[in-house]
Write a protein that holds these residues in place. Structure first.
Motif, mmCIF file in Angstrom:
data_model
loop_
_atom_site.group_PDB
_atom_site.id
_atom_site.type_symbol
_atom_site.label_atom_id
_atom_site.label_comp_id
_atom_site.label_asym_id
_atom_site.label_seq_id
_atom_site.Cartn_x
_atom_site.Cartn_y
_atom_site.Cartn_z
ATOM 1 N N TYR A 44 0.822 -1.197 0.000
ATOM 2 C CA TYR A 44 0.000 0.000 0.000
ATOM 3 C C TYR A 44 0.865 1.259 0.000
ATOM 4 C CZ TYR A 44 -4.330 2.569 1.056
ATOM 5 O OH TYR A 44 -5.419 3.393 0.996
ATOM 6 N N PRO A 67 -7.232 -8.028 2.106
ATOM 7 C CA PRO A 67 -7.532 -6.832 1.322
ATOM 8 C C PRO A 67 -7.208 -7.046 -0.154
ATOM 9 C CG PRO A 67 -5.451 -6.574 2.431
ATOM 10 C CD PRO A 67 -6.023 -7.870 2.920
ATOM 11 N N ASN A 84 -10.077 -2.211 1.790
ATOM 12 C CA ASN A 84 -9.195 -2.275 2.956
ATOM 13 C C ASN A 84 -9.834 -3.104 4.052
ATOM 14 O OD1 ASN A 84 -6.715 -0.587 2.837
ATOM 15 N ND2 ASN A 84 -8.174 0.991 2.227
#
Length: 348
Positions: A44, A67, A84
């Motif tokens: 991320y 996720p 998420n």
């Protein structure tokens, strides 16, 4: 958005340009929950436009942590669809202006951008500037789609961006509700990669029309032309099965004169009347191809497809496909071929 490992890459045609791909991320199998979170945290931070830091919302990561993310890149804009798991996210701001239009599919306990903190309800749509610091806290997880756009391509200066950020939830804006939200809700169609050459100008046009509406400023007609075409095509797709739909109905919907509507579609493959007729013909072919079509009369199929009469359907099928209704019924493979050709002509 970048893949960090071979596990995250979807096999694509190696000859296809890199920007012409949907990229996918999911946490690799075989990791325990803590390892999954660390993998997601690392990915991320490297993939999102502004440097970010993810933190757990609880001391331990739940066992089902999984996720996912998808992205589509193009010059001037990108689409990123992120799911998420429970997490908090923080960023200090980026030196390069980076603007998002974010559509929240789920609620979020707290979002904070540019010093404004609030809970976000499902369906909320907001503008954000990632050059400024912010954070979100999502103890139940968060699903959102965001459009990252180049403010320069839309002619936006810092003052305009600040005004956009100051707007509350904009989902009720007619352009947002009728055009952009449906596009964001259905962008993961399997054929979208093949549509990339025409997608960038359409997205830019949609965003220009939206910004012009929200800021109550005049936009160059050329800049919003594609957004207008997309909105009219969507209206036709929703209503072509109604035999009452005519060009006059589209004129009333679009607030354009017949002549203006004609010139708007001058460079399209079909004029509005041809688009309506092609959609009805395609619907008729698809109904004829159904295994149970023998149970329905041809008159019934004509009415269900939006034609006012069986004779009108016969003429349209012959003129647009070269087939008689008998040919179409007796040759399923040829029917499917002609339907595929019409589908390309009428794609949104």
């Amino acid at each position: 958005m970048e893949e960090t490992s071979r596990d995250n890459h979807v096999a694509d045609d190696p000859d296809r340009p890199q920007h012409d791909q949907i990229r996918r991320y999911s946490v690799p199998a075989g990791l325990n929950p803590e390892e999954k979170f660390e993998h997601w945290r690392s990915w991320y931070a490297s993939a999102i436009d502004a440097p970010v830091r993810l933190e757990k919302t609880e001391k331990s990561v739940r066992s089902g942590f999984n996720p996912t993310a998808l992205s589509l890149e193009s010059p001037g804009f990108s689409l990123v669809d992120v799911t998420n798991e429970p997490a908090s996210c923080y960023w200090n701001g980026d030196t390069n202006p980076s603007d998002w239009l974010v559509y929240f599919r789920t609620s979020c306990d707290k979002f904070s951008f540019s010093g404004r903190s609030e809970a976000v309800a499902p369906g909320t749509v907001r503008f954000f500037d990632l050059s400024l610091p912010g954070n979100f806290h999502a103890p139940a997880g968060l699903s959102a789609v965001r459009v990252h756009f180049d403010r320069g391509l839309l002619g936006l200066d810092g003052r305009s961006v600040k005004r956009l950020q100051g707007l509350a939830d904009i989902r009720e804006n007619p352009i947002m509700r009728g055009l952009i939200l449906p596009a964001l809700s259905g962008w993961q169609r399997s054929v979208i990669a093949q549509e990339m050459p025409r997608l960038q100008p359409v997205v830019r046009s949609m965003m220009t029309a939206l910004v012009s509406s929200l800021l109550e400023t005049t936009a160059d007609p050329g800049d919003i032309r594609l957004a207008r075409i997309a909105a009219i095509k969507k209206f036709v797709h929703r209503n072509f099965r109604n035999p009452a739909l005519t060009v006059d109905e589209v004129v009333a919907y679009s607030f354009l004169s017949r002549r203006a509507l004609y010139y708007l579609f001058e460079d399209e493959g079909l004029q509005v009347s041809g688009h309506i007729r092609a959609l009805r013909t395609l619907e008729a072919l698809e109904l004829l191809a159904e295994a149970t079509s023998w149970k329905r009369s041809l008159t019934d199929i004509a009415g269900a497809s939006g034609f006012k009469s069986l004779q009108a359907m016969r003429r349209a099928v012959r003129e647009l496909t070269g087939l008689s209704l008998g040919d179409a019924q007796q040759n399923p493979e040829l029917l499917q071929t002609r339907a595929a050709e019409l589908r390309k002509l009428t794609v949104l």
